[in-house]
Write an enzyme that holds these catalytic residues in place. Structure first.
Site, PDB file in Angstrom:
ATOM      1  N   ARG A 289      31.135  42.043  35.586  1.00 57.01           N
ATOM      2  CA  ARG A 289      31.322  43.444  35.173  1.00 57.01           C
ATOM      3  C   ARG A 289      32.350  43.510  34.055  1.00 57.01           C
ATOM      4  O   ARG A 289      33.433  42.918  34.165  1.00 57.01           O
ATOM      5  CB  ARG A 289      31.819  44.286  36.353  1.00 57.01           C
ATOM      6  CG  ARG A 289      30.833  44.378  37.457  1.00 57.01           C
ATOM      7  CD  ARG A 289      31.134  45.522  38.382  1.00 57.01           C
ATOM      8  NE  ARG A 289      32.516  45.641  38.808  1.00 57.01           N
ATOM      9  CZ  ARG A 289      32.972  46.632  39.534  1.00 57.01           C
ATOM     10  NH1 ARG A 289      32.155  47.619  39.884  1.00 57.01           N
ATOM     11  NH2 ARG A 289      34.222  46.676  39.919  1.00 57.01           N
TER      12      ARG A 289
ATOM     13  N   THR B 111      34.208  49.097  30.972  1.00 53.92           N
ATOM     14  CA  THR B 111      33.020  49.952  31.165  1.00 53.92           C
ATOM     15  C   THR B 111      32.410  49.786  32.559  1.00 53.92           C
ATOM     16  O   THR B 111      31.639  50.635  33.009  1.00 53.92           O
ATOM     17  CB  THR B 111      31.925  49.608  30.135  1.00 53.92           C
ATOM     18  OG1 THR B 111      31.467  48.273  30.398  1.00 53.92           O
ATOM     19  CG2 THR B 111      32.455  49.700  28.715  1.00 53.92           C
TER      20      THR B 111
ATOM     21  N   ASP C 100      38.043  41.921  45.637  1.00 53.36           N
ATOM     22  CA  ASP C 100      37.107  41.238  44.741  1.00 53.36           C
ATOM     23  C   ASP C 100      36.493  40.049  45.487  1.00 53.36           C
ATOM     24  O   ASP C 100      37.169  39.063  45.775  1.00 53.36           O
ATOM     25  CB  ASP C 100      37.855  40.754  43.489  1.00 53.36           C
ATOM     26  CG  ASP C 100      36.892  40.193  42.449  1.00 53.36           C
ATOM     27  OD1 ASP C 100      36.125  39.253  42.785  1.00 53.36           O
ATOM     28  OD2 ASP C 100      36.891  40.679  41.312  1.00 53.36           O
TER      29      ASP C 100
ATOM     30  N   ASP D 293      36.659  36.487  43.830  1.00 52.58           N
ATOM     31  CA  ASP D 293      38.008  35.909  43.886  1.00 52.58           C
ATOM     32  C   ASP D 293      38.351  35.458  45.300  1.00 52.58           C
ATOM     33  O   ASP D 293      38.997  34.419  45.490  1.00 52.58           O
ATOM     34  CB  ASP D 293      39.043  36.931  43.404  1.00 52.58           C
ATOM     35  CG  ASP D 293      39.070  37.050  41.888  1.00 52.58           C
ATOM     36  OD1 ASP D 293      38.623  36.113  41.209  1.00 52.58           O
ATOM     37  OD2 ASP D 293      39.527  38.098  41.389  1.00 52.58           O
TER      38      ASP D 293
HETATM   39  C1  PRP Z   1      31.146  41.788  41.545  1.00 52.82           C
HETATM   40  C2  PRP Z   1      30.159  41.660  42.685  1.00 52.82           C
HETATM   41  C3  PRP Z   1      28.899  42.193  42.091  1.00 52.82           C
HETATM   42  C4  PRP Z   1      29.411  43.291  41.202  1.00 52.82           C
HETATM   43  C5  PRP Z   1      29.207  44.607  41.884  1.00 52.82           C
HETATM   44  O1  PRP Z   1      30.999  40.761  40.645  1.00 52.82           O
HETATM   45  O2  PRP Z   1      30.034  40.354  43.180  1.00 52.82           O
HETATM   46  O3  PRP Z   1      28.163  41.244  41.357  1.00 52.82           O
HETATM   47  O4  PRP Z   1      30.798  43.044  40.987  1.00 52.82           O
HETATM   48  O5  PRP Z   1      29.566  45.649  41.055  1.00 52.82           O
HETATM   49  P1  PRP Z   1      28.526  46.686  40.459  1.00 52.82           P
HETATM   50  O6  PRP Z   1      27.654  47.130  41.599  1.00 52.82           O
HETATM   51  O7  PRP Z   1      29.403  47.786  39.935  1.00 52.82           O
HETATM   52  O8  PRP Z   1      27.736  46.015  39.380  1.00 52.82           O
HETATM   53  P2  PRP Z   1      32.019  40.521  39.441  1.00 52.82           P
HETATM   54  O9  PRP Z   1      31.587  41.275  38.230  1.00 52.82           O
HETATM   55  O10 PRP Z   1      33.397  40.772  39.920  1.00 52.82           O
HETATM   56  O11 PRP Z   1      31.789  38.996  39.101  1.00 52.82           O
HETATM   57  P3  PRP Z   1      32.150  37.696  39.954  1.00 52.82           P
HETATM   58  O12 PRP Z   1      31.230  37.674  41.154  1.00 52.82           O
HETATM   59  O13 PRP Z   1      31.872  36.586  38.992  1.00 52.82           O
HETATM   60  O14 PRP Z   1      33.604  37.792  40.352  1.00 52.82           O
HETATM   61  N1  URA Z   2      33.096  43.868  43.038  1.00 54.84           N
HETATM   62  C1  URA Z   2      33.862  43.415  44.046  1.00 54.84           C
HETATM   63  O1  URA Z   2      33.978  42.185  44.255  1.00 54.84           O
HETATM   64  N2  URA Z   2      34.472  44.324  44.838  1.00 54.84           N
HETATM   65  C2  URA Z   2      34.338  45.644  44.656  1.00 54.84           C
HETATM   66  O2  URA Z   2      34.924  46.429  45.429  1.00 54.84           O
HETATM   67  C3  URA Z   2      33.557  46.094  43.591  1.00 54.84           C
HETATM   68  C4  URA Z   2      32.942  45.189  42.794  1.00 54.84           C
END
Ligand code: PRP
Ligand code: URA
Length: 214
Positions: A109, A113, A205, A208
Protein backbone atom coordinates in the site's frame (compact mmCIF):
# COMPACT_ATOMS: atom_id res chain seq x y z
CA UNK A 1 -22.35 1.96 8.55
CA UNK A 2 -21.24 -0.18 5.59
CA UNK A 3 -24.01 -2.34 4.09
CA UNK A 4 -23.23 -5.39 2.01
CA UNK A 5 -24.59 -8.67 0.64
CA UNK A 6 -24.13 -10.95 3.66
CA UNK A 7 -24.93 -14.09 1.65
CA UNK A 8 -21.39 -13.98 0.19
CA UNK A 9 -19.70 -13.32 3.54
CA UNK A 10 -18.81 -16.09 6.01
CA UNK A 11 -17.48 -15.10 9.42
CA UNK A 12 -15.64 -18.13 10.78
CA UNK A 13 -16.25 -17.55 14.49
CA UNK A 14 -15.63 -21.01 15.96
CA UNK A 15 -14.44 -20.72 19.61
CA UNK A 16 -10.98 -22.02 18.61
CA UNK A 17 -10.76 -19.25 16.02
CA UNK A 18 -11.83 -16.56 18.47
CA UNK A 19 -9.32 -17.77 21.06
CA UNK A 20 -6.40 -17.80 18.62
CA UNK A 21 -7.44 -14.43 17.20
CA UNK A 22 -7.33 -12.85 20.66
CA UNK A 23 -3.71 -13.99 21.10
CA UNK A 24 -2.90 -12.74 17.61
CA UNK A 25 -4.22 -9.26 18.40
CA UNK A 26 -2.17 -8.92 21.59
CA UNK A 27 0.83 -6.66 20.96
CA UNK A 28 2.95 -8.75 23.34
CA UNK A 29 2.59 -11.90 21.18
CA UNK A 30 6.01 -12.89 19.79
CA UNK A 31 6.84 -13.04 16.08
CA UNK A 32 7.18 -16.84 16.31
CA UNK A 33 3.78 -17.27 18.00
CA UNK A 34 2.16 -14.78 15.63
CA UNK A 35 3.40 -16.69 12.59
CA UNK A 36 2.24 -20.02 14.01
CA UNK A 37 -1.20 -18.62 14.86
CA UNK A 38 -1.65 -17.25 11.33
CA UNK A 39 -0.90 -20.74 10.00
CA UNK A 40 -3.37 -22.37 12.41
CA UNK A 41 -6.12 -19.85 11.60
CA UNK A 42 -5.58 -20.44 7.89
CA UNK A 43 -6.23 -24.16 8.44
CA UNK A 44 -9.43 -23.55 10.40
CA UNK A 45 -10.66 -20.98 7.89
CA UNK A 46 -9.64 -23.05 4.89
CA UNK A 47 -11.71 -25.94 6.24
CA UNK A 48 -14.81 -23.70 6.04
CA UNK A 49 -13.90 -22.15 2.69
CA UNK A 50 -13.66 -25.63 1.12
CA UNK A 51 -16.81 -27.01 2.74
CA UNK A 52 -18.70 -27.25 -0.56
CA UNK A 53 -16.00 -28.81 -2.75
CA UNK A 54 -17.67 -31.35 -5.07
CA UNK A 55 -17.28 -35.06 -4.25
CA UNK A 56 -17.53 -38.24 -6.31
CA UNK A 57 -18.12 -41.85 -5.26
CA UNK A 58 -15.40 -44.48 -5.39
CA UNK A 59 -15.46 -48.22 -4.68
CA UNK A 60 -13.01 -49.20 -1.95
CA UNK A 61 -12.35 -52.26 0.15
CA UNK A 62 -11.93 -51.88 3.88
CA UNK A 63 -10.26 -54.72 5.82
CA UNK A 64 -13.83 -56.01 6.37
CA UNK A 65 -15.83 -55.48 3.14
CA UNK A 66 -16.32 -53.57 -0.10
CA UNK A 67 -18.06 -50.20 0.16
CA UNK A 68 -18.54 -46.91 -1.65
CA UNK A 69 -16.82 -43.83 -0.29
CA UNK A 70 -16.30 -40.22 -1.42
CA UNK A 71 -13.34 -38.29 -2.74
CA UNK A 72 -12.91 -34.69 -3.88
CA UNK A 73 -13.83 -34.40 -7.54
CA UNK A 74 -12.85 -32.47 -10.60
CA UNK A 75 -11.72 -28.91 -10.19
CA UNK A 76 -8.31 -28.29 -8.81
CA UNK A 77 -7.27 -25.56 -6.43
CA UNK A 78 -4.83 -22.69 -6.46
CA UNK A 79 -3.80 -20.65 -3.44
CA UNK A 80 -3.01 -17.01 -4.26
CA UNK A 81 -1.23 -15.14 -1.43
CA UNK A 82 -1.00 -11.35 -1.61
CA UNK A 83 2.62 -10.59 -0.61
CA UNK A 84 3.90 -10.28 1.94
CA UNK A 85 1.44 -11.10 4.70
CA UNK A 86 -0.62 -13.56 2.61
CA UNK A 87 2.42 -15.86 2.48
CA UNK A 88 1.85 -16.56 6.16
CA UNK A 89 -1.39 -18.39 5.35
CA UNK A 90 -0.06 -20.62 2.55
CA UNK A 91 1.53 -23.46 4.51
CA UNK A 92 -1.60 -23.97 6.60
CA UNK A 93 -3.76 -24.32 3.50
CA UNK A 94 -1.25 -26.63 1.85
CA UNK A 95 -1.59 -29.04 4.76
CA UNK A 96 -5.27 -29.36 3.75
CA UNK A 97 -4.69 -29.56 -0.02
CA UNK A 98 -1.04 -30.54 -0.59
CA UNK A 99 -1.42 -30.74 -4.38
CA UNK A 100 -2.76 -27.20 -4.77
CA UNK A 101 -0.70 -24.85 -6.93
CA UNK A 102 0.44 -21.48 -5.55
CA UNK A 103 0.32 -18.20 -7.51
CA UNK A 104 1.67 -14.93 -6.13
CA UNK A 105 0.51 -11.32 -6.29
CA UNK A 106 3.03 -8.80 -4.93
CA UNK A 107 1.53 -5.51 -3.73
CA UNK A 108 2.14 -2.94 -1.06
CA UNK A 109 0.00 0.00 0.00
CA UNK A 110 1.27 3.45 -0.89
CA UNK A 111 2.14 5.24 2.36
CA UNK A 112 0.00 8.33 1.62
CA UNK A 113 -2.73 7.29 -0.81
CA UNK A 114 -3.17 3.75 0.63
CA UNK A 115 -3.65 2.59 -2.98
CA UNK A 116 -2.04 -0.78 -3.84
CA UNK A 117 1.22 -0.68 -5.80
CA UNK A 118 1.82 -3.90 -7.72
CA UNK A 119 5.37 -5.28 -8.08
CA UNK A 120 4.86 -8.97 -8.94
CA UNK A 121 2.30 -11.37 -10.40
CA UNK A 122 2.78 -15.03 -11.34
CA UNK A 123 -0.03 -17.57 -11.74
CA UNK A 124 -0.01 -21.26 -12.74
CA UNK A 125 -0.61 -21.68 -16.51
CA UNK A 126 -3.97 -23.43 -16.02
CA UNK A 127 -5.24 -20.90 -13.48
CA UNK A 128 -8.55 -20.52 -15.37
CA UNK A 129 -9.33 -24.21 -14.64
CA UNK A 130 -8.87 -23.85 -10.90
CA UNK A 131 -10.82 -22.75 -7.83
CA UNK A 132 -8.72 -19.86 -6.48
CA UNK A 133 -8.32 -19.04 -2.80
CA UNK A 134 -6.86 -15.53 -2.43
CA UNK A 135 -5.25 -15.22 1.00
CA UNK A 136 -4.25 -12.11 2.93
CA UNK A 137 -4.71 -11.74 6.71
CA UNK A 138 -5.82 -8.08 6.48
CA UNK A 139 -8.71 -6.64 4.46
CA UNK A 140 -8.61 -2.89 5.15
CA UNK A 141 -9.73 -0.54 2.33
CA UNK A 142 -10.08 -3.53 -0.02
CA UNK A 143 -7.71 -1.97 -2.57
CA UNK A 144 -5.24 -4.87 -2.54
CA UNK A 145 -7.87 -7.61 -2.61
CA UNK A 146 -9.97 -6.05 -5.37
CA UNK A 147 -6.83 -5.61 -7.50
CA UNK A 148 -5.98 -9.32 -6.99
CA UNK A 149 -9.55 -10.32 -7.87
CA UNK A 150 -9.31 -8.27 -11.06
CA UNK A 151 -6.05 -10.01 -12.11
CA UNK A 152 -7.70 -13.42 -11.61
CA UNK A 153 -10.89 -12.46 -13.47
CA UNK A 154 -8.75 -11.16 -16.37
CA UNK A 155 -6.99 -14.56 -16.37
CA UNK A 156 -10.39 -16.27 -16.74
CA UNK A 157 -10.88 -17.62 -13.21
CA UNK A 158 -14.53 -18.31 -12.36
CA UNK A 159 -14.58 -19.49 -8.75
CA UNK A 160 -12.77 -17.02 -6.46
CA UNK A 161 -12.87 -17.25 -2.66
CA UNK A 162 -11.02 -14.67 -0.58
CA UNK A 163 -9.75 -15.50 2.92
CA UNK A 164 -8.87 -12.73 5.39
CA UNK A 165 -8.30 -13.07 9.12
CA UNK A 166 -9.36 -9.54 10.13
CA UNK A 167 -11.58 -7.41 7.87
CA UNK A 168 -12.97 -3.91 8.14
CA UNK A 169 -16.62 -3.18 7.25
CA UNK A 170 -15.32 -0.84 4.52
CA UNK A 171 -13.12 -3.58 3.03
CA UNK A 172 -15.90 -6.15 3.06
CA UNK A 173 -18.27 -3.76 1.28
CA UNK A 174 -15.65 -2.68 -1.27
CA UNK A 175 -14.87 -6.31 -2.12
CA UNK A 176 -18.45 -7.56 -2.41
CA UNK A 177 -19.48 -4.45 -4.39
CA UNK A 178 -16.49 -4.82 -6.74
CA UNK A 179 -17.17 -8.41 -7.77
CA UNK A 180 -20.70 -9.88 -7.90
CA UNK A 181 -19.56 -13.49 -7.47
CA UNK A 182 -16.58 -13.51 -5.11
CA UNK A 183 -17.13 -15.21 -1.77
CA UNK A 184 -15.42 -13.78 1.27
CA UNK A 185 -14.32 -15.55 4.46
CA UNK A 186 -12.94 -13.81 7.52
CA UNK A 187 -12.51 -14.63 11.20
CA UNK A 188 -13.95 -11.26 12.23
CA UNK A 189 -15.28 -7.96 10.89
CA UNK A 190 -13.76 -5.24 13.07
CA UNK A 191 -15.14 -1.79 13.93
CA UNK A 192 -13.61 0.63 11.43
CA UNK A 193 -10.53 2.03 9.69
CA UNK A 194 -8.48 4.84 11.22
CA UNK A 195 -7.16 7.85 9.28
CA UNK A 196 -4.12 5.82 8.16
CA UNK A 197 -6.42 3.05 6.85
CA UNK A 198 -5.43 0.64 9.63
CA UNK A 199 -8.12 -1.62 11.03
CA UNK A 200 -9.41 -0.86 14.57
CA UNK A 201 -9.01 -2.65 16.91
CA UNK A 202 -7.12 -4.83 14.41
CA UNK A 203 -3.74 -6.36 15.09
CA UNK A 204 -1.34 -3.82 13.59
CA UNK A 205 0.71 -4.45 10.47
CA UNK A 206 0.37 -8.16 9.70
CA UNK A 207 3.42 -8.35 7.42
CA UNK A 208 5.67 -6.72 10.00
CA UNK A 209 4.34 -8.97 12.76
CA UNK A 210 4.77 -12.18 10.71
CA UNK A 211 8.30 -11.34 9.62
CA UNK A 212 9.49 -9.29 12.61
CA UNK A 213 10.39 -6.28 10.48
CA UNK A 214 9.40 -3.65 13.01
C1 PRP B 1 -1.29 -5.06 4.01
C2 PRP B 1 -2.11 -6.33 4.05
C3 PRP B 1 -2.90 -6.26 2.78
C4 PRP B 1 -3.17 -4.78 2.67
C5 PRP B 1 -4.57 -4.51 3.12
O1 PRP B 1 -0.20 -5.20 3.19
O2 PRP B 1 -1.34 -7.50 4.16
O3 PRP B 1 -2.21 -6.74 1.65
O4 PRP B 1 -2.23 -4.12 3.51
O5 PRP B 1 -4.89 -3.18 2.92
P1 PRP B 1 -5.96 -2.69 1.87
O6 PRP B 1 -7.18 -3.56 2.05
O7 PRP B 1 -6.20 -1.26 2.26
O8 PRP B 1 -5.39 -2.81 0.49
P2 PRP B 1 0.95 -4.09 3.10
O9 PRP B 1 0.63 -3.09 2.04
O10 PRP B 1 1.22 -3.56 4.45
O11 PRP B 1 2.17 -4.92 2.54
P3 PRP B 1 3.03 -6.07 3.25
O12 PRP B 1 2.14 -7.28 3.39
O13 PRP B 1 4.15 -6.28 2.29
O14 PRP B 1 3.49 -5.54 4.59
N1 URA C 1 -2.59 -3.76 6.66
C1 URA C 1 -2.27 -4.29 7.85
O1 URA C 1 -1.33 -5.11 7.95
N2 URA C 1 -3.01 -3.93 8.92
C2 URA C 1 -4.04 -3.08 8.84
O2 URA C 1 -4.68 -2.79 9.87
C3 URA C 1 -4.34 -2.52 7.59
C4 URA C 1 -3.61 -2.88 6.51
Amino acid sequence: MAEYDESRLTVVDHPLVQHKLSILRDKSTSTKDFRELVTELAVLEGYEAMRDLPLYEVEIETPLEKTTAKKIAGKKLAIIPILRAGLGMVDGLLTLVPSARVGHVGMYRHRETHEPVQYYCKFPDDIDQRICLIVDPMLATGGSLTAAIQFLREAGVQDIRALAIVASPEGVKATLDFDPDVRLFTCVVDRELNDSAYILPGLGDAGDRIYGTK
